[in-house]
Design an enzyme around this catalytic site. Structure first.
Site, PDB file in Angstrom:
ATOM      1  NE  ARG A 129      -4.055  -2.047   2.086  1.00  0.00           N
ATOM      2  CZ  ARG A 129      -3.980  -3.226   2.691  1.00  0.00           C
ATOM      3  NH1 ARG A 129      -2.917  -3.485   3.446  1.00  0.00           N
ATOM      4  NH2 ARG A 129      -4.919  -4.136   2.540  1.00  0.00           N
ATOM      5  CE  LYS A 151      -1.229  12.626 -15.558  1.00  0.00           C
ATOM      6  NZ  LYS A 151      -1.502  12.912 -16.991  1.00  0.00           N
ATOM      7  CD  GLU A 193       6.022  15.215 -23.243  1.00  0.00           C
ATOM      8  OE1 GLU A 193       5.448  16.273 -22.923  1.00  0.00           O
ATOM      9  OE2 GLU A 193       5.429  14.123 -23.359  1.00  0.00           O
ATOM     10  CE  LYS A 235       4.670  16.763 -15.624  1.00  0.00           C
ATOM     11  NZ  LYS A 235       4.887  15.441 -16.204  1.00  0.00           N
ATOM     12  CD  GLU A 245      -4.523  14.786 -16.546  1.00  0.00           C
ATOM     13  OE1 GLU A 245      -5.240  14.384 -17.460  1.00  0.00           O
ATOM     14  OE2 GLU A 245      -3.352  14.398 -16.370  1.00  0.00           O
ATOM     15  NE  ARG A 249      -0.194  16.139 -13.680  1.00  0.00           N
ATOM     16  CZ  ARG A 249       0.462  15.466 -12.742  1.00  0.00           C
ATOM     17  NH1 ARG A 249       0.185  15.685 -11.477  1.00  0.00           N
ATOM     18  NH2 ARG A 249       1.398  14.604 -13.061  1.00  0.00           N
ATOM     19  CG  ASN A 253      -2.940  15.113 -20.976  1.00  0.00           C
ATOM     20  OD1 ASN A 253      -1.933  14.447 -20.732  1.00  0.00           O
ATOM     21  ND2 ASN A 253      -3.975  15.168 -20.144  1.00  0.00           N
ATOM     22  CG  HIS A 256       0.509  13.803 -24.436  1.00  0.00           C
ATOM     23  ND1 HIS A 256       1.102  15.024 -24.657  1.00  0.00           N
ATOM     24  CD2 HIS A 256       1.414  13.068 -23.718  1.00  0.00           C
ATOM     25  CE1 HIS A 256       2.309  15.028 -24.098  1.00  0.00           C
ATOM     26  NE2 HIS A 256       2.520  13.873 -23.526  1.00  0.00           N
ATOM     27  CG  HIS A 260      -1.103   8.772 -25.601  1.00  0.00           C
ATOM     28  ND1 HIS A 260      -1.684   9.079 -24.390  1.00  0.00           N
ATOM     29  CD2 HIS A 260       0.226   8.981 -25.422  1.00  0.00           C
ATOM     30  CE1 HIS A 260      -0.747   9.453 -23.527  1.00  0.00           C
ATOM     31  NE2 HIS A 260       0.412   9.396 -24.139  1.00  0.00           N
ATOM     32  CG  HIS A 272       5.888   9.645 -25.037  1.00  0.00           C
ATOM     33  ND1 HIS A 272       4.544   9.345 -25.156  1.00  0.00           N
ATOM     34  CD2 HIS A 272       5.957  10.780 -24.289  1.00  0.00           C
ATOM     35  CE1 HIS A 272       3.835  10.252 -24.512  1.00  0.00           C
ATOM     36  NE2 HIS A 272       4.664  11.125 -23.976  1.00  0.00           N
TER      37      HIS A 272
END
Length: 369
Positions: A129, A151, A193, A235, A245, A249, A253, A256, A260, A272
């Site tokens: 956990r 993330k 990026e 960032k 997000e 935030r 993206n 993206h 993606h 990427h």
């Protein structure tokens, strides 16, 4: 933008208004021991999680540096590549941790690029956990993007980052000299990026990148340090304002959503940052169609990608395939897809009004016969 003389050796990222973790900038690994002593590692077991491309370069150096400082240290190595960013790889990490009797007091070290950071962070978030982990990013893309913001996650049956958690590292330690060992394609992928950061938040930075093109391509250290510092600061500001997000935030993206889809349809043969670059061109065209961007700005964004040898289109897939895959993106919100568009260079906005036909027209600009 700050001048280089005013740049600090660290940035502190806040979470819910309180200091959460530092980003440390260095040109070697020497200060890593000093930074980790703050977490009382003399009483901890450490596991360096790395992949088969990075391990021969840096794993032994980090191991030797930290071995005298901690209770025990081991190296867990997994096969390199996006194809291994999955739950099977995470299960192997769990097995290593269980076998070596890691408990909640212990710590994982993510040594590598974005795939390593995402996998290690997710393993840390879910093992017992939650145990501590730190990011030691070794690629340009991971230094300016994936190592910051908490993330974590893995791909699920080729659906990118579908399983994950928001889980903050205790430290991000950047040895900028690791960029010297990157191949040109991997290095330039990180520029996808970086260009995005200028497009969504800082027009001056966008044009600074163009001005410093030759130094960036030559990997001149002071220019790289300034560039990485500014990108990390952009960032940092975004994730501090919206750590999970819920709103702002999502601007990160940009490029993206379609990127993606292209990445998946190309079976991850594109890096990427390359896929994001293609996605940014499509999103910029959508911004032009909406009347936000001028045609000159749209062409300038294409030119910027070309300056850094990033692709602006792709082949061997159909626009319809890209549309279908895009509409299955995890960024869908109550059946409506959220697109990040540009109001102008340096300012982004969330748009929920795009229909399928409009999206398809934009995709047709980046998919060539």
């Amino acid at each position: 933008m700050k001048s280089l003389e005013n740049l600090s050796q660290r940035l502190t990222v806040q979470y819910n208004g309180k200091p959460c973790y530092d980003i440390v900038f260095s040109d070697n690994f020497t200060l890593l021991s000093k930074e980790l002593r703050k977490f009382h590692i003399q009483n901890k077991k450490l596991c360096i999680v790395t992949e088969t491309n990075v391990a021969p370069l840096y794993a032994e150096e980090v191991y030797r540096l930290l071995r005298p400082e901690c209770k025990e240290i081991i190296i867990h190595q997994f096969p390199a590549g996006e194809i291994n960013k999955n739950l099977d790889t995470v299960n192997d990490i769990y097995q290593t941790l269980i076998t070596h009797k890691f408990d909640r007091n212990d710590m994982l070290l993510a040594l590598g690029g974005g795939v390593t950071g995402d996998i290690t962070g997710f393993a840390a978030a879910s093992y017992l956990r939650g145990i501590d982990f730190i990011q030691i990013p070794t690629t340009l893309l991971s230094q300016v993007d994936s190592s910051i913001g908490g993330k974590t996650g893995v791909d699920y049956k080729s659906y990118k980052n579908m399983v994950g958690a928001f889980y903050m590292p205790r430290l991000v330690y950047m040895n900028l000299s690791t960029l010297k060992t990157l191949g040109d394609r991997e290095y330039l992928s990180g520029m996808g990026e970086i260009i995005k950061h200028g497009l969504i938040r800082d027009q001056e930075y966008f044009y600074w990148l163009k001005e410093k093109k030759e130094n960036i391509l030559a990997r001149e250290y002071n220019t790289l340090k300034e560039m990485i510092y500014v990108s990390c600061n952009i960032k940092k500001a975004v994730v501090e304002n919206d750590p999970k997000e819920q709103n702002e935030r999502a601007l990160l993206n940009f490029g993206h959503t379609i990127g993606h889809a292209v990445e998946k349809l190309k079976d991850f043969r594109l890096l990427h940052g390359e896929a994001v670059a293609i996605g940014m061109i499509a999103a910029s065209y959508l911004s032009y169609m909406k009347g936000y961007l001028s045609f000159a700005d749209y062409k300038d964004i294409i030119h910027m990608n070309e300056l850094f040898c990033l692709p602006t289109s792709t082949t061997d897939i159909s626009p319809e395939e890209v549309v279908e895959t895009t509409l299955n993106d995890k960024k869908m919100d109550s059946g409506i897809i959220k697109f990040i568009l540009l109001r102008n260079i340096g300012s982004a906005v969330i748009d929920r009004t795009l229909d399928r036909e409009t999206i398809c027209k934009a995709i047709e600009t980046i998919v060539k016969e």
